[in-house]
Design an enzyme around this catalytic site. Structure first.
Site, PDB file in Angstrom:
ATOM      1  N   ASP A 139       0.870  -1.187   0.000  1.00 19.75           N
ATOM      2  CA  ASP A 139       0.000   0.000   0.000  1.00 19.75           C
ATOM      3  C   ASP A 139       0.898   1.226   0.000  1.00 19.75           C
ATOM      4  O   ASP A 139       1.890   1.253   0.732  1.00 19.75           O
ATOM      5  CB  ASP A 139      -0.898  -0.031   1.258  1.00 19.75           C
ATOM      6  CG  ASP A 139      -2.116   0.859   1.124  1.00 19.75           C
ATOM      7  OD1 ASP A 139      -1.952   2.056   0.841  1.00 19.75           O
ATOM      8  OD2 ASP A 139      -3.238   0.361   1.317  1.00 19.75           O
ATOM      9  N   PHE A 166      -6.481  -4.365  -5.047  1.00 15.90           N
ATOM     10  CA  PHE A 166      -7.405  -3.258  -4.772  1.00 15.90           C
ATOM     11  C   PHE A 166      -6.811  -1.898  -5.130  1.00 15.90           C
ATOM     12  O   PHE A 166      -7.568  -0.977  -5.442  1.00 15.90           O
ATOM     13  CB  PHE A 166      -7.741  -3.178  -3.270  1.00 15.90           C
ATOM     14  CG  PHE A 166      -8.540  -4.316  -2.724  1.00 15.90           C
ATOM     15  CD1 PHE A 166      -9.891  -4.428  -3.010  1.00 15.90           C
ATOM     16  CD2 PHE A 166      -7.965  -5.265  -1.898  1.00 15.90           C
ATOM     17  CE1 PHE A 166     -10.647  -5.467  -2.483  1.00 15.90           C
ATOM     18  CE2 PHE A 166      -8.705  -6.305  -1.368  1.00 15.90           C
ATOM     19  CZ  PHE A 166     -10.049  -6.410  -1.660  1.00 15.90           C
ATOM     20  N   LYS A 168     -10.456   5.783  -6.919  1.00 15.97           N
ATOM     21  CA  LYS A 168     -11.800   5.199  -7.014  1.00 15.97           C
ATOM     22  C   LYS A 168     -12.963   6.172  -7.008  1.00 15.97           C
ATOM     23  O   LYS A 168     -14.093   5.781  -6.754  1.00 15.97           O
ATOM     24  CB  LYS A 168     -11.986   4.211  -5.864  1.00 15.97           C
ATOM     25  CG  LYS A 168     -11.841   4.887  -4.504  1.00 15.97           C
ATOM     26  CD  LYS A 168     -12.525   4.129  -3.395  1.00 15.97           C
ATOM     27  CE  LYS A 168     -12.547   4.941  -2.136  1.00 15.97           C
ATOM     28  NZ  LYS A 168     -13.294   4.385  -1.059  1.00 15.97           N
ATOM     29  N   SER A 210     -15.536  -2.911 -11.038  1.00 19.65           N
ATOM     30  CA  SER A 210     -16.593  -1.993 -10.577  1.00 19.65           C
ATOM     31  C   SER A 210     -17.835  -2.063 -11.455  1.00 19.65           C
ATOM     32  O   SER A 210     -17.744  -2.192 -12.682  1.00 19.65           O
ATOM     33  CB  SER A 210     -16.042  -0.572 -10.609  1.00 19.65           C
ATOM     34  OG  SER A 210     -17.086   0.354 -10.496  1.00 19.65           O
ATOM     35  N   TYR A 220     -12.787   6.975 -14.362  1.00 20.22           N
ATOM     36  CA  TYR A 220     -12.629   5.907 -13.370  1.00 20.22           C
ATOM     37  C   TYR A 220     -13.154   4.583 -13.939  1.00 20.22           C
ATOM     38  O   TYR A 220     -12.457   3.562 -13.959  1.00 20.22           O
ATOM     39  CB  TYR A 220     -13.370   6.263 -12.072  1.00 20.22           C
ATOM     40  CG  TYR A 220     -13.606   5.074 -11.189  1.00 20.22           C
ATOM     41  CD1 TYR A 220     -12.538   4.431 -10.571  1.00 20.22           C
ATOM     42  CD2 TYR A 220     -14.891   4.558 -11.002  1.00 20.22           C
ATOM     43  CE1 TYR A 220     -12.750   3.303  -9.779  1.00 20.22           C
ATOM     44  CE2 TYR A 220     -15.103   3.450 -10.211  1.00 20.22           C
ATOM     45  CZ  TYR A 220     -14.036   2.820  -9.606  1.00 20.22           C
ATOM     46  OH  TYR A 220     -14.253   1.699  -8.851  1.00 20.22           O
ATOM     47  N   LYS A 260     -11.188   0.961 -15.145  1.00 21.23           N
ATOM     48  CA  LYS A 260     -11.505  -0.398 -14.677  1.00 21.23           C
ATOM     49  C   LYS A 260     -11.841  -1.304 -15.867  1.00 21.23           C
ATOM     50  O   LYS A 260     -11.454  -2.469 -15.898  1.00 21.23           O
ATOM     51  CB  LYS A 260     -12.677  -0.353 -13.686  1.00 21.23           C
ATOM     52  CG  LYS A 260     -12.319   0.257 -12.350  1.00 21.23           C
ATOM     53  CD  LYS A 260     -11.389  -0.665 -11.558  1.00 21.23           C
ATOM     54  CE  LYS A 260     -10.911  -0.030 -10.266  1.00 21.23           C
ATOM     55  NZ  LYS A 260     -10.023  -0.898  -9.484  1.00 21.23           N
TER      56      LYS A 260
END
Ligand code: UDP
Length: 341
Positions: free
Chosen positions: A33, A83, A87, A127, A151, A155
């Site tokens: 991260d 992840f 977002k 998503s 966004y 994805k």
């Protein structure tokens, strides 16, 4: 079988909840991260909650290939859950290039590192926004994609890259989970959503209004073709989403190639309904005003969750009242997020 799972974005909202699920089910967890939108304190809370340490935690930006390679070299990784990404729909309209760079660049770098280190199993955080502006309710996975903002496009492009990679490397096994709107928090109140800066998403924004950090919620548009004119979304409890990822890891070896699955409840709620439900959880009304529509938004997104139910017998188990109660429990006990602890 316990596995070593590398979780990118493991300190983030969905990532931290998924780490707890994985640790609770005996897996070893390595977190990568960059903490651009997460607190390292989330990882302290994860370990405390699970009663077990992480196998590793690395502050690394995925686009830093050398740093990423050293993480793969340091751990015997069986599977990856990816992840780490930007977002927020509204933000992506303002800074699209950042979204392409972080989301597409990060996924590409991760795939290259996995390839180099012989890791062939991946769960990808996708998503429902990929479906775009569609009149179809509920939305099945075969519905055509039509991203309406950078966004969602990022994805969708990542899913396409993963499909191409799977065609070239048949040993790859990838599950893309298209989730709808994850909200809520762990019922312990120990981990939850703690965005950096002013929240972009509706529930964390409302939660910060409830503790007095923000004045009122702006409801983006009340003239949509929905029952009360505000947008309808399929809100899904973050612990259900985390559980879905944990179960996906168990199913990676069912078949090779790319599989796409929705994670949602199949039930929609409007923004005003969400305000009412969250107000009920808090015990007083959340102040709001109707504002202009937000660029890039679509009126309604609700999942058809039947494919994952048929494939794995998996379904969500928590309702909107649980989501609101658990989100409030975290926010009330952490008015300033993890910094409060
Ligand atoms: N929304 C809102 N006010 C806010 C943030 C979001 O009215 O401050 C609305 C937004 O227009 C959308 C819904 O809440 O209809 C969910 O937005 P969010 O950003 O949480 O998730 P998205 O559906 O965009 O992924």
């Amino acid at each position: 079988m316990p596995q070593t799972v590398l979780v990118t974005g493991g300190a983030g909202f969905i990532g931290s909840h998924t780490c707890v699920e994985l640790l609770d089910h005996g897996h070893d967890v390595v977190v990568v991260d960059d903490h651009s939108n997460s607190s390292p304190h989330a990882l302290d809370a994860v370990q405390k909650l699970a009663g077990r340490p992480l196998a590793g935690a690395h502050r690394v930006d995925l686009r830093d290939r050398a740093a990423l390679d050293s993480v793969f070299a340091a751990h015997d990784v069986d599977a990856v859950i990816h992840f780490a990404a930007k977002k927020a729909v509204g933000e992506s309209m303002r800074i699209p290039l950042d979204y392409f760079d972080v989301n597409i660049g990060g996924t590409t770098a991760l795939l290259c590192a996995m390839h180099e280190h012989g890791v062939r199993r991946l769960v990808f955080s996708s998503s429902c926004s990929i479906y775009g502006d569609t009149a179809t309710v509920p939305l099945g996975e075969d519905e055509p994609a039509g991203p309406t903002n950078p966004y969602a496009r990022s994805k969708h492009i990542c899913e396409q890259l993963l499909g191409d990679a799977c065609r070239r490397y048949p040993e790859l096994s990838v599950i893309a989970l298209r989730y709808f709107n994850p909200i809520g928090a762990h019922p312990s109140g120990m981990i939850g959503e703690d965005p950096t800066g002013v929240p972009n998403n509706v529930l964390p924004y409302m939660a910060q209004v409830a503790v007095g950090r923000l004045d009122e919620l702006a409801v983006f548009g009340d003239d949509y073709p929905t029952p009360d004119g505000t947008c309808v979304r399929d809100y899904v409890h973050v612990v259900d989403v985390a559980d879905g990822h944990r179960v996906a890891v168990d199913h990676l070896d069912d078949e090779a190639g790319l599989r796409v699955l929705n994670l949602g409840t199949g039930t929609g709620a409007s923004v005003l309904e969400l305000v009412a439900r969250f107000s009920a959880a808090v015990g007083r009304p959340i102040p709001y005003r109707i504002a202009d529509r937000r660029a890039g938004d679509v009126p309604i997104l609700v999942a058809d969750p039947s494919r994952v139910a048929a494939a794995w017998g998996w379904r969500t188990t928590r309702d909107l009242a649980d989501m609101c109660a658990d989100a409030w429990k975290f926010q009330r006990s952490h008015p300033h997020g993890y910094r409060s602890a």
